[in-house]
Design an enzyme around this catalytic site. Structure first.
Site, PDB file in Angstrom:
ATOM      1  N   HIS A 113     -16.418   3.966   3.102  1.00 36.00           N
ATOM      2  CA  HIS A 113     -16.576   3.161   1.876  1.00 36.00           C
ATOM      3  C   HIS A 113     -17.962   2.509   1.954  1.00 36.00           C
ATOM      4  O   HIS A 113     -18.463   2.240   3.050  1.00 36.00           O
ATOM      5  CB  HIS A 113     -15.480   2.091   1.887  1.00 36.00           C
ATOM      6  CG  HIS A 113     -15.350   1.281   0.643  1.00 36.00           C
ATOM      7  ND1 HIS A 113     -16.188   0.232   0.350  1.00 36.00           N
ATOM      8  CD2 HIS A 113     -14.473   1.346  -0.380  1.00 36.00           C
ATOM      9  CE1 HIS A 113     -15.826  -0.309  -0.806  1.00 36.00           C
ATOM     10  NE2 HIS A 113     -14.781   0.343  -1.268  1.00 36.00           N
ATOM     11  N   ASP A 120     -12.627   0.033  10.177  1.00 35.01           N
ATOM     12  CA  ASP A 120     -12.373  -0.478   8.829  1.00 35.01           C
ATOM     13  C   ASP A 120     -10.904  -0.177   8.514  1.00 35.01           C
ATOM     14  O   ASP A 120     -10.533   0.977   8.275  1.00 35.01           O
ATOM     15  CB  ASP A 120     -13.320   0.227   7.843  1.00 35.01           C
ATOM     16  CG  ASP A 120     -13.018  -0.132   6.390  1.00 35.01           C
ATOM     17  OD1 ASP A 120     -11.988  -0.781   6.129  1.00 35.01           O
ATOM     18  OD2 ASP A 120     -13.812   0.268   5.512  1.00 35.01           O
ATOM     19  N   GLN A 130      -7.626   0.373   4.287  1.00 36.07           N
ATOM     20  CA  GLN A 130      -6.508   1.216   3.856  1.00 36.07           C
ATOM     21  C   GLN A 130      -5.511   1.421   4.992  1.00 36.07           C
ATOM     22  O   GLN A 130      -4.323   1.668   4.749  1.00 36.07           O
ATOM     23  CB  GLN A 130      -7.011   2.591   3.378  1.00 36.07           C
ATOM     24  CG  GLN A 130      -8.012   2.546   2.239  1.00 36.07           C
ATOM     25  CD  GLN A 130      -7.416   1.988   0.958  1.00 36.07           C
ATOM     26  OE1 GLN A 130      -6.200   2.024   0.739  1.00 36.07           O
ATOM     27  NE2 GLN A 130      -8.268   1.456   0.101  1.00 36.07           N
ATOM     28  N   LYS A 142      -5.011  -5.696  -0.315  1.00 30.20           N
ATOM     29  CA  LYS A 142      -4.594  -4.286  -0.204  1.00 30.20           C
ATOM     30  C   LYS A 142      -3.302  -4.153   0.589  1.00 30.20           C
ATOM     31  O   LYS A 142      -2.785  -3.061   0.790  1.00 30.20           O
ATOM     32  CB  LYS A 142      -5.711  -3.461   0.440  1.00 30.20           C
ATOM     33  CG  LYS A 142      -6.936  -3.327  -0.466  1.00 30.20           C
ATOM     34  CD  LYS A 142      -7.912  -2.341   0.084  1.00 30.20           C
ATOM     35  CE  LYS A 142      -9.285  -2.465  -0.535  1.00 30.20           C
ATOM     36  NZ  LYS A 142      -9.383  -1.838  -1.863  1.00 30.20           N
ATOM     37  N   CYS A 187     -16.355   4.102  -4.549  1.00 29.97           N
ATOM     38  CA  CYS A 187     -17.266   3.439  -3.595  1.00 29.97           C
ATOM     39  C   CYS A 187     -17.481   4.306  -2.353  1.00 29.97           C
ATOM     40  O   CYS A 187     -17.626   3.782  -1.240  1.00 29.97           O
ATOM     41  CB  CYS A 187     -16.762   2.052  -3.190  1.00 29.97           C
ATOM     42  SG  CYS A 187     -16.717   0.895  -4.532  1.00 29.97           S
TER      43      CYS A 187
END
Ligand code: PLP
Length: 419
Positions: free
Chosen positions: A136, A213, A216, A239, A377
């Site tokens: 991202h 990261d 998600q 999220k 993104c």
């Protein structure tokens, strides 16, 4: 929460009482354009259960006082709630200590914090930072800014056309100048679940730390940062069924201790004089200014709720649902799916014939189906395939097989309209 076994039309098992769960999410019963909403944009943001909405409202109605500074009851209770929330997060990701859990405004802020504060100390001219091709923008640009500031360079771990990272090329990218690797656990465009534990193992063999990261990934299976052995792990509350404006940077204590503060202000200091300022202990050194303590409490409510639902059951159900969606969409014909790795989260990116993704998204919207279109993104991912963008459906445990059928019918309608 009760769990029940149900059979979908397609014979896949459903191990959650989804109809009951849906009642916890007020927004799911609203209509758009006179039709029941089908919300399939969960990778962008998830909807919030009543438990979260009630916690936030209760906090504002009954507890609110600024944290860490007051002697009065409201400040004391707010501080207690905030620090309890930190413990809930610690437990959810299995960090060793609460001092390793830094509250931020979201994944983007967490990665910027890490890139700045780590980079200031450990990255110098001629050094290298490795990111993957499927990141991202939030896990590219902060590292790019760092590299520009320091005269370092960014190296890219590519992915194959099926959406799997070329892990076999990782070792070859690493040099004695590699200072950190930043990689996503789950691709928000391709759905790929990356072998982050393996990446960390390879990196650590070379003495290189890894930032994962988890924007998600945090809701995909039980997260154990000690087991992954990540040096940093970033995620956003919104999220994972929590409020917007709150996120987390987990960092191993030995790194956080050595890193410089990111922002200066109240709460992050120990002693301020005009000659010199000394900083507060972890994690407060990285939490300048009034924190989003109500957001943190809302996030804790979300994590408690998700834990009660059962993270494994939710992930297994989502996995069945995305397989069903993939099969049904493929059966339509003329659908190109981007990201077909064997290990995928509940995200499917696709194109319908030669229809522009924006046109598909608009028609789906008018049929009550909310999806995302564009580059998500992740412009380098879109460039990889030489396309303009994709249509992305991203599912959560509150979505149903019927909703997937609504998506499929809507996509069929797109094909009819565009001949
Ligand atoms: N990383 C990934 C993989 C994402 O999917 C996102 C958001 O979509 C982000 C980072 C940025 O998250 P936020 O906008 O909550 O900071």
């Amino acid at each position: 929460m009760d769990t029940v076994k149900q059979q979908s039309a397609d014979g896949l098992t459903q191990s959650l009482n989804v109809e009951k769960i849906r009642q916890d999410f007020p927004i799911l019963s609203r209509e758009v354009y006179g039709m029941p909403l089908v919300y399939l944009d969960n990778a962008a943001t998830t909807q919030k259960p009543k438990a979260v909405l009630d916690r936030v409202a209760y906090f504002y109605n009954q507890i609110n006082g600024n944290i860490h500074r007051g002697v009065h009851k409201l400040s004391e209770e707010s501080t207690q709630e905030y620090e309890n929330a930190r413990e809930v997060v610690r437990n959810f990701i299995n960090a060793r200590k609460t001092s390793e859990v830094v509250f931020t405004s979201g994944t983007t802020a967490s990665i910027n914090l890490a890139a700045y504060s780590f980079g200031e100390v450990f990255v110098h001219s001629g050094d290298e930072v490795v990111v993957s091709e499927m990141e991202h923008h939030s896990n590219i640009v902060p590292w790019q800014l760092l590299c520009e500031r320091k005269g370092a360079s960014l190296k890219i771990l590519p992915f194959r056309d099926d959406g799997q990272l070329c892990i076999d090329q990782l070792e070859g990218l690493l040099t004695p100048r590699t200072k950190i690797i930043a990689v996503t656990q789950v691709s928000n465009t391709l759905g790929t679940v990356n072998p982050v534990k393996e990446i960390v193992r390879i990196a650590h063999n070379h003495g290189i730390p890894v930032l994962v990261d988890g924007a998600q990934g945090v809701k995909h299976g039980n997260i154990d940062v000690q087991d992954i052995d990540a040096d940093f792990y970033a995620f956003s509350g919104h999220k994972i069924y929590g409020p917007t404006g709150i996120g987390v940077l987990y960092g191993k204590e030995n790194w956080l201790e050595k890193m410089v503060p990111w922002q200066g202000g109240g709460d992050m200091i120990n002693r301020v004089t005009f000659a010199k300022t000394t900083f507060n202990e972890l994690p407060f050194k990285f939490e300048a200014g009034t924190a989003n303590y109500i957001g943190a409490s809302g996030l804790a409510a979300a994590l408690d709720y998700y834990t009660k639902i059962g993270v494994s059951a939710a992930t297994a159900y989502e996995s069945d649902l995305i397989q069903y969606a993939t099969r049904k969409l493929s059966e339509i014909g003329g659908i190109r799916i981007f990201g077909t790795a064997p290990d995928k989260a509940a995200i499917i990116s696709f194109l319908v014939d030669n229809v522009h993704p924006y046109d598909t998204g608009m028609i789906l919207d008018k049929l009550g189906v909310a999806v995302r279109t564009g580059n998500h993104c992740t412009q380098p991912v879109i460039d990889h395939y030489g396309i303009d963008g994709t249509v992305r459906a991203s599912l959560a445990f509150y979505n149903t097989y019927d909703e997937v059928d609504r998506l499929v019918e809507a996509v069929q309608r797109v094909k009819e309209i565009f001949g």
